[in-house]
Design an enzyme around this catalytic site. Structure first.
Site, PDB file in Angstrom:
ATOM      1  N   LYS A 103       0.871  -1.192   0.000  1.00  0.00           N
ATOM      2  CA  LYS A 103       0.000   0.000   0.000  1.00  0.00           C
ATOM      3  C   LYS A 103       0.895   1.225   0.000  1.00  0.00           C
ATOM      4  CE  LYS A 103      -4.477   1.004   0.217  1.00  0.00           C
ATOM      5  NZ  LYS A 103      -5.636   0.239  -0.280  1.00  0.00           N
ATOM      6  N   GLY A 216     -18.074   7.926  -2.332  1.00  0.00           N
ATOM      7  CA  GLY A 216     -17.001   8.022  -3.322  1.00  0.00           C
ATOM      8  C   GLY A 216     -17.102   6.866  -4.286  1.00  0.00           C
ATOM      9  N   ASN A 217     -15.952   6.365  -4.732  1.00  0.00           N
ATOM     10  CA  ASN A 217     -15.961   5.276  -5.702  1.00  0.00           C
ATOM     11  C   ASN A 217     -16.737   4.068  -5.159  1.00  0.00           C
ATOM     12  OD1 ASN A 217     -14.659   2.553  -6.497  1.00  0.00           O
ATOM     13  ND2 ASN A 217     -14.160   3.871  -8.211  1.00  0.00           N
ATOM     14  N   ALA A 218     -16.364   3.586  -3.990  1.00  0.00           N
ATOM     15  CA  ALA A 218     -16.996   2.375  -3.461  1.00  0.00           C
ATOM     16  C   ALA A 218     -18.469   2.635  -3.103  1.00  0.00           C
ATOM     17  CB  ALA A 218     -16.218   1.882  -2.238  1.00  0.00           C
ATOM     18  N   GLY A 219     -18.735   3.689  -2.348  1.00  0.00           N
ATOM     19  CA  GLY A 219     -20.082   3.943  -1.831  1.00  0.00           C
ATOM     20  C   GLY A 219     -21.096   4.322  -2.896  1.00  0.00           C
TER      21      GLY A 219
HETATM   22  P1  NAD Z   1     -13.176   7.899  -2.381  1.00  0.00           P
HETATM   23  O1  NAD Z   1     -12.115   8.906  -2.145  1.00  0.00           O
HETATM   24  O2  NAD Z   1     -13.669   7.726  -3.780  1.00  0.00           O
HETATM   25  O3  NAD Z   1     -14.435   8.188  -1.445  1.00  0.00           O
HETATM   26  C1  NAD Z   1     -14.391   8.305  -0.053  1.00  0.00           C
HETATM   27  C2  NAD Z   1     -15.757   8.792   0.394  1.00  0.00           C
HETATM   28  O4  NAD Z   1     -15.823   8.801   1.808  1.00  0.00           O
HETATM   29  C3  NAD Z   1     -16.092  10.216  -0.060  1.00  0.00           C
HETATM   30  O5  NAD Z   1     -17.435  10.257  -0.475  1.00  0.00           O
HETATM   31  C4  NAD Z   1     -15.931  11.042   1.217  1.00  0.00           C
HETATM   32  O6  NAD Z   1     -16.734  12.192   1.216  1.00  0.00           O
HETATM   33  C5  NAD Z   1     -16.418  10.026   2.226  1.00  0.00           C
HETATM   34  N1  NAD Z   1     -16.013  10.292   3.606  1.00  0.00           N
HETATM   35  C6  NAD Z   1     -14.852  10.734   4.078  1.00  0.00           C
HETATM   36  N2  NAD Z   1     -14.905  10.828   5.422  1.00  0.00           N
HETATM   37  C7  NAD Z   1     -16.133  10.410   5.788  1.00  0.00           C
HETATM   38  C8  NAD Z   1     -16.808  10.277   7.009  1.00  0.00           C
HETATM   39  N3  NAD Z   1     -16.223  10.557   8.174  1.00  0.00           N
HETATM   40  N4  NAD Z   1     -18.078   9.815   6.992  1.00  0.00           N
HETATM   41  C9  NAD Z   1     -18.690   9.527   5.840  1.00  0.00           C
HETATM   42  N5  NAD Z   1     -18.109   9.613   4.654  1.00  0.00           N
HETATM   43  C10 NAD Z   1     -16.854  10.072   4.631  1.00  0.00           C
HETATM   44  O7  NAD Z   1     -12.600   6.523  -1.820  1.00  0.00           O
HETATM   45  P2  NAD Z   1     -13.039   5.044  -2.200  1.00  0.00           P
HETATM   46  O8  NAD Z   1     -12.118   4.550  -3.247  1.00  0.00           O
HETATM   47  O9  NAD Z   1     -14.505   4.992  -2.385  1.00  0.00           O
HETATM   48  O10 NAD Z   1     -12.627   4.290  -0.859  1.00  0.00           O
HETATM   49  C11 NAD Z   1     -13.492   4.202   0.270  1.00  0.00           C
HETATM   50  C12 NAD Z   1     -13.065   3.013   1.104  1.00  0.00           C
HETATM   51  O11 NAD Z   1     -13.119   1.829   0.296  1.00  0.00           O
HETATM   52  C13 NAD Z   1     -11.635   3.090   1.642  1.00  0.00           C
HETATM   53  O12 NAD Z   1     -11.578   2.452   2.890  1.00  0.00           O
HETATM   54  C14 NAD Z   1     -10.861   2.287   0.614  1.00  0.00           C
HETATM   55  O13 NAD Z   1      -9.641   1.796   1.128  1.00  0.00           O
HETATM   56  C15 NAD Z   1     -11.863   1.196   0.336  1.00  0.00           C
HETATM   57  N6  NAD Z   1     -11.614   0.485  -0.910  1.00  0.00           N
HETATM   58  C16 NAD Z   1     -11.686   1.119  -2.109  1.00  0.00           C
HETATM   59  C17 NAD Z   1     -11.414   0.402  -3.258  1.00  0.00           C
HETATM   60  C18 NAD Z   1     -11.514   1.028  -4.609  1.00  0.00           C
HETATM   61  O14 NAD Z   1     -11.361   0.300  -5.601  1.00  0.00           O
HETATM   62  N7  NAD Z   1     -11.791   2.305  -4.716  1.00  0.00           N
HETATM   63  C19 NAD Z   1     -11.074  -0.964  -3.188  1.00  0.00           C
HETATM   64  C20 NAD Z   1     -11.048  -1.585  -1.954  1.00  0.00           C
HETATM   65  C21 NAD Z   1     -11.314  -0.849  -0.828  1.00  0.00           C
END
Ligand code: NAD
Length: 407
Positions: A103, A216-219
């Protein structure tokens, strides 16, 4: 702030007590192969030079090249990166892909940088680490606040330094620069395949009411995929707060609203709720998709969901794990639930090295059985050892790593 690496080690200790792994092996897994800190000087738009702190942790490569995303965040620090790298090693093992765990990160709030500054910073990260990166050595990817465009800058910088033209040193690239179909939605899509495979076991209804933390991406893709499948998304939040509608939110409208206004706040037909309240929503499924340590000893007792699926990494700390277990709230652990992301990253790497381009259908047709198989095996491991799904997933991963590691 809690130390995520300490939490990860507590998880490891718990599993070591349940299953008889050799002490030597567990000791080896308590340290990464290497953790690297770099300083990255960046010429800012105003002519000054600013130094940023960056990281790459190579945790374990028993199964293949180190693999794992790069996070840009103001709170990112070495212990967070170490924890995420450890979980990546286990996640790749759970998915059964020939990759190890790594990472990276930079302590930065990317929203405070211009596009040019962000590009110079990203290229700087690669320049400092080009010796250890590479398709057969260490393959980064996106994580929080890093995008396909950033991956393309990094790949370009790496090509300039090394002459490598495969594009396989990094994944999550844009489609026209060697990216894979389906990578953008893979984490959420994979979570959905896992959910479908375990739904009956989790005693969830055919159509679920769902709350999602993070947009974000995941949510955001999770919200879209689950709602298109006929489930009701009651609540969603981002870093500034959330929205709730007991009849369900219109996700496509919400995505457009967030794109236009930069926020969820003020979305018509919804009540505003805080992030704390979102985690306490009465629902069938809670999906944390933001950050680590969101559900802890302080609030686990207030969770009213029937089950939790961790799309974020490490959103539930070990203390909360115990509380939720006693409350009979099953948790689908991160290293299974979000492993679709790294699996499609591996597909991208494989396509780059073979000079192929697979359709989205091909990608998801390959992804689904991998996740269903992992879910089934993890369920069996947890039943065998009379433990929860997280320990089941750790046992599966550790057995696979132990079989290949040289001590
Ligand atoms: P991202 O940057 O696209 O989105 C993060 C989201 O979280 C944003 O909407 C942000 O506003 C929100 N956020 C931040 N702080 C917050 C809080 N206190 N309460 C509520 N929402 C909050 O990131 P992502 O890629 O969606 O990653 C999110 C999680 O998923 C991380 O833990 C990441 O490690 C994990 N993840 C992502 C991937 C991927 O492919 N993107 C893969 C595996 C795991």
């Amino acid at each position: 702030m809690q130390n995520p690496f300490e939490n990860a080690m507590k998880q490891l200790d718990k599993v070591a007590k349940i299953k008889n792994f050799s002490e030597e092996f567990i000791t080896r897994l308590r340290q990464p192969d290497r953790d690297i800190r770099i300083s990255i000087p960046v010429k800012m738009d105003n002519g000054s030079t600013k130094i940023f702190e960056g990281y790459r942790v190579e945790y374990n490569n028993a199964l293949g090249p180190y693999k794992g995303g790069i996070r840009y965040h103001q709170d990112t620090e070495i212990n967070e990166v170490k924890a995420l790298a450890f979980w990546m090693a286990l996640k790749c093992a759970v998915a059964g892909i020939p990759m190890g765990g790594g990472k990276g990160g930079i302590t930065v709030n990317p929203k405070e940088l211009s596009k040019g500054e962000l590009e110079r910073l990203s290229r700087g990260w690669v320049r400092k680490l080009s010796d250890i990166l590479g398709p057969k050595k260490d393959v980064p990817a996106p994580d929080v606040n890093t995008t396909p465009e950033i991956m393309a800058w990094m790949n370009d910088e790496y090509q300039k330094i090394t002459g490598d033209k495969t594009g396989a040193m990094i994944t999550g690239k844009p489609l026209d620069k060697g990216g894979s179909e389906g990578r953008g939605t893979a984490t959420a899509q994979g979570g959905f395949f896992v959910f479908e495979a375990l739904k009956k076991e989790l005693n969830l209804p055919e159509k679920c009411k769902i709350a999602i933390q993070g947009f974000g991406n995941a949510g955001s893709y999770a919200a879209l995929i689950w709602s298109k499948a006929g489930h009701t998304i009651l609540a969603i939040s981002d870093s500034k707060g959330g929205v709730y509608n007991e009849k369900g939110l219109d996700i496509e409208k919400l995505m457009k609203y967030k794109k236009d206004t930069g926020s969820l706040s003020g979305f018509p037909d919804a009540k505003e709720i805080t992030n704390e309240k979102l985690l306490e929503t009465e629902c069938d499924l809670l999906i944390p998709a933001a950050f680590e340590n969101q559900i802890t000893g302080a609030n686990a007792d207030k969770v009213k969901a029937k089950a939790i699926l961790e799309l974020a990494n490490g959103p539930i700390n070990p203390e909360a794990d115990e509380i939720l277990y006693k409350k009979n709230i099953p948790i689908v652990p991160d290293i299974l639930a979000n492993s679709g992301g790294v699996t499609v990253s591996y597909f991208e790497w494989d396509q780059n090295l073979k000079n192929e381009h697979w359709s989205e259908k091909e990608v998801f047709d390959k992804l689904r059985p991998i996740l269903e198989d992992s879910a089934k095996k993890i369920l069996a491991k947890s039943k065998e050892s009379n433990t929860d799904l997280r320990c089941g997933a750790f046992i599966l991963a550790l057995e696979r790593i132990e079989a290949k590691i040289t001590l």
